[in-house]
Structure formats: C-alpha cells, structure tokens
Enzyme design. Structure first.
Site, PDB file in Angstrom:
ATOM      1  N   ARG A  73       0.831  -1.221   0.000  1.00  0.00           N
ATOM      2  CA  ARG A  73       0.000   0.000   0.000  1.00  0.00           C
ATOM      3  C   ARG A  73       0.856   1.259   0.000  1.00  0.00           C
ATOM      4  O   ARG A  73       0.421   2.314  -0.459  1.00  0.00           O
ATOM      5  CB  ARG A  73      -0.986  -0.031   1.167  1.00  0.00           C
ATOM      6  CG  ARG A  73      -2.097  -1.051   0.951  1.00  0.00           C
ATOM      7  CD  ARG A  73      -3.039  -1.111   2.136  1.00  0.00           C
ATOM      8  NE  ARG A  73      -2.426  -1.691   3.298  1.00  0.00           N
ATOM      9  CZ  ARG A  73      -2.466  -2.986   3.622  1.00  0.00           C
ATOM     10  NH1 ARG A  73      -3.136  -3.829   2.864  1.00  0.00           N
ATOM     11  NH2 ARG A  73      -1.862  -3.444   4.696  1.00  0.00           N
ATOM     12  N   GLU A 110       4.570 -10.516  15.743  1.00  0.00           N
ATOM     13  CA  GLU A 110       4.035 -11.134  16.958  1.00  0.00           C
ATOM     14  C   GLU A 110       4.456 -12.606  17.023  1.00  0.00           C
ATOM     15  O   GLU A 110       4.897 -13.098  18.049  1.00  0.00           O
ATOM     16  CB  GLU A 110       2.518 -11.003  16.955  1.00  0.00           C
ATOM     17  CG  GLU A 110       1.921 -11.112  18.330  1.00  0.00           C
ATOM     18  CD  GLU A 110       0.413 -11.008  18.290  1.00  0.00           C
ATOM     19  OE1 GLU A 110      -0.214 -11.421  19.264  1.00  0.00           O
ATOM     20  OE2 GLU A 110      -0.117 -10.534  17.265  1.00  0.00           O
TER      21      GLU A 110
HETATM   22  P1  AMP Z   1       3.747  -2.461  12.001  1.00  0.00           P
HETATM   23  O1  AMP Z   1       5.005  -3.036  11.464  1.00  0.00           O
HETATM   24  O2  AMP Z   1       3.189  -3.188  13.173  1.00  0.00           O
HETATM   25  O3  AMP Z   1       3.871  -0.957  12.251  1.00  0.00           O
HETATM   26  O4  AMP Z   1       2.636  -2.654  10.879  1.00  0.00           O
HETATM   27  C1  AMP Z   1       2.570  -1.808   9.781  1.00  0.00           C
HETATM   28  C2  AMP Z   1       2.278  -2.558   8.509  1.00  0.00           C
HETATM   29  O5  AMP Z   1       1.311  -3.570   8.668  1.00  0.00           O
HETATM   30  C3  AMP Z   1       1.724  -1.587   7.465  1.00  0.00           C
HETATM   31  O6  AMP Z   1       2.337  -1.885   6.224  1.00  0.00           O
HETATM   32  C4  AMP Z   1       0.239  -1.862   7.454  1.00  0.00           C
HETATM   33  O7  AMP Z   1      -0.238  -1.901   6.137  1.00  0.00           O
HETATM   34  C5  AMP Z   1       0.056  -3.218   8.128  1.00  0.00           C
HETATM   35  N1  AMP Z   1      -0.889  -3.179   9.260  1.00  0.00           N
HETATM   36  C6  AMP Z   1      -0.604  -3.446  10.564  1.00  0.00           C
HETATM   37  N2  AMP Z   1      -1.678  -3.371  11.331  1.00  0.00           N
HETATM   38  C7  AMP Z   1      -2.715  -3.039  10.524  1.00  0.00           C
HETATM   39  C8  AMP Z   1      -4.120  -2.784  10.737  1.00  0.00           C
HETATM   40  N3  AMP Z   1      -4.685  -2.869  11.954  1.00  0.00           N
HETATM   41  N4  AMP Z   1      -4.860  -2.450   9.664  1.00  0.00           N
HETATM   42  C9  AMP Z   1      -4.302  -2.354   8.434  1.00  0.00           C
HETATM   43  N5  AMP Z   1      -3.008  -2.582   8.169  1.00  0.00           N
HETATM   44  C10 AMP Z   1      -2.202  -2.921   9.201  1.00  0.00           C
END
Ligand code: AMP
Length: 187
Positions: A73, A110
């Site tokens: 995205r 996780e």
């Molecule tokens: P993080 O590494 O935990 O910051 O997760 C960010 C990545 O995971 C981004 O590329 C988001 O597109 C996806 N992502 C994580 N959590 C969500 C969520 N609740 N809704 C949509 N996309 C998420």
C-alpha cells in the site's frame, strides 16, 4: 494571482471525514485485529487526492530526492506523492521480488519474523529520502525500512502515513530526529 491551496494544519472536520472513508474489518487477518481497510478511501477520488495533497504538502520543503514506498500500500500512496512533488520513487519490497542485488532487513512480528529488501544501489550516499506507508502500527515495518535505507547510505528525512494506531506506540520504535507524520490517529 491564484491562491496557493494549503491543507496544514489539519482541521478536525477534515480528519473526521478521512476517518469516515476508512473501513474497519474486525478479526482480519486474525481474531482480535481490527484491520483498517484503506481500499474504501482509495476509491473515493476526493479522499485519495486529499491524503496525497496533505502528505505532499507536509514534506514539500524537506529537500528530499526520492520517495520510498513500502510494499504494497506504500506503493500506491508513495508513487502518487512522488509524482505530485516531481520526485523519483524507490520500492522497498517483500523478499525475492527485486531483480538486482539487495540489502535485507529482518524484523520481529508477533509470531516469527518478516523481511524487507531494497536494491543496494537505490541511492547514492547521503541522498535524502522520505518513507511512505499506509499505516503505522507497532513500528516494526517502518523501523526495518529505516534500517535498510541507512544501510545503503540514505539520509531519512521523514516518514509519512495516512493512519497511526497510536495505542501501539510505534513511534517509540522509530529513531529520534526523523520527522514522523500521520493524518489520522486512533488512540
Ligand atoms: P507495524 O510493522 O506493526 O507498524 O505494521 C505496519 C504494517 O502492517 C503496514 O504496512 C500496514 O499496512 C500493516 N498493518 C498493521 N496493522 C494493521 C491494521 N490494523 N490495519 C491495516 N493494516 C495494518
């Protein structure tokens, strides 16, 4: 003389309107996660244009040479911002997709780990870049992208997101001195 349109600082009304174009999908991709579905924002031409314009305005004077988008995205948003600012675009991809020599960064999920890659020659040493993704959650993805960019010699000026899940405190994982900006926050 035409008046330059500015979007910053954001108004509460506009932020609420952007929020209203994002769809919550409970229990996706697994139980307990509320997935922020941006496909509904992207297909709304006014909302899509607005988030691109806001992120472009925010970083218009940051003197960067490239926009870096994180698969997938981040590609949609990052390439539109690059076009708007007249900059080049660099992809950070999932493993095995880039054809030339790559640098790799692994980060914790996780359960288990994930990996991102970038072409080793994507930038010249010291070139300034901006990292774009749709959403900041725990910060693992953005931190890994930052690490990748540093490892190939880039200077990361900022990181821009449409959505920030502030309750996950992703910002705390990101390096000080890098400007982090998001349009919509969920606390
Ligand atoms: P993080 O590494 O935990 O910051 O997760 C960010 C990545 O995971 C981004 O590329 C988001 O597109 C996806 N992502 C994580 N959590 C969500 C969520 N609740 N809704 C949509 N996309 C998420």
């Amino acid at each position: 003389m035409t008046q330059q349109v500015t979007y910053l600082p954001l108004t509460r009304d506009k932020v609420e309107w952007v929020k209203s174009t994002i769809r919550d999908i409970p229990d996706f991709p697994k139980p307990g996660i509320v997935f922020k579905d941006l496909t509904t924002l992207l297909k709304d031409p006014k909302a899509f244009a607005y988030v691109i314009d806001v992120l472009a305005e925010k970083f218009a004077n940051s003197n960067v040479k490239y926009i870096v988008g994180i698969e997938s995205r981040g590609f949609i948003l990052g390439s539109a911002i690059a076009h708007k600012l007249g900059l080049g675009f660099i992809p950070v991809r999932k493993p095995g997709k880039l054809p030339h020599k790559v640098e790799t960064a692994t980060y914790e999920l996780e359960y288990g780990t994930d990996t991102l890659e970038i072409h080793i020659d994507a930038v010249e040493r010291g070139e300034r870049v901006l990292i774009i993704d749709d959403l900041l959650a725990t910060g693992g993805t953005a931190e890994a992208a930052h690490r990748l960019l540093k490892s190939i010699g880039a200077d990361v000026a900022g990181m821009g997101f449409v959505v920030e899940l502030s309750f996950l405190k992703g910002r705390q994982k990101l390096p000080a001195g890098v400007e982090i900006f998001s349009i919509v926050e969920y606390e």
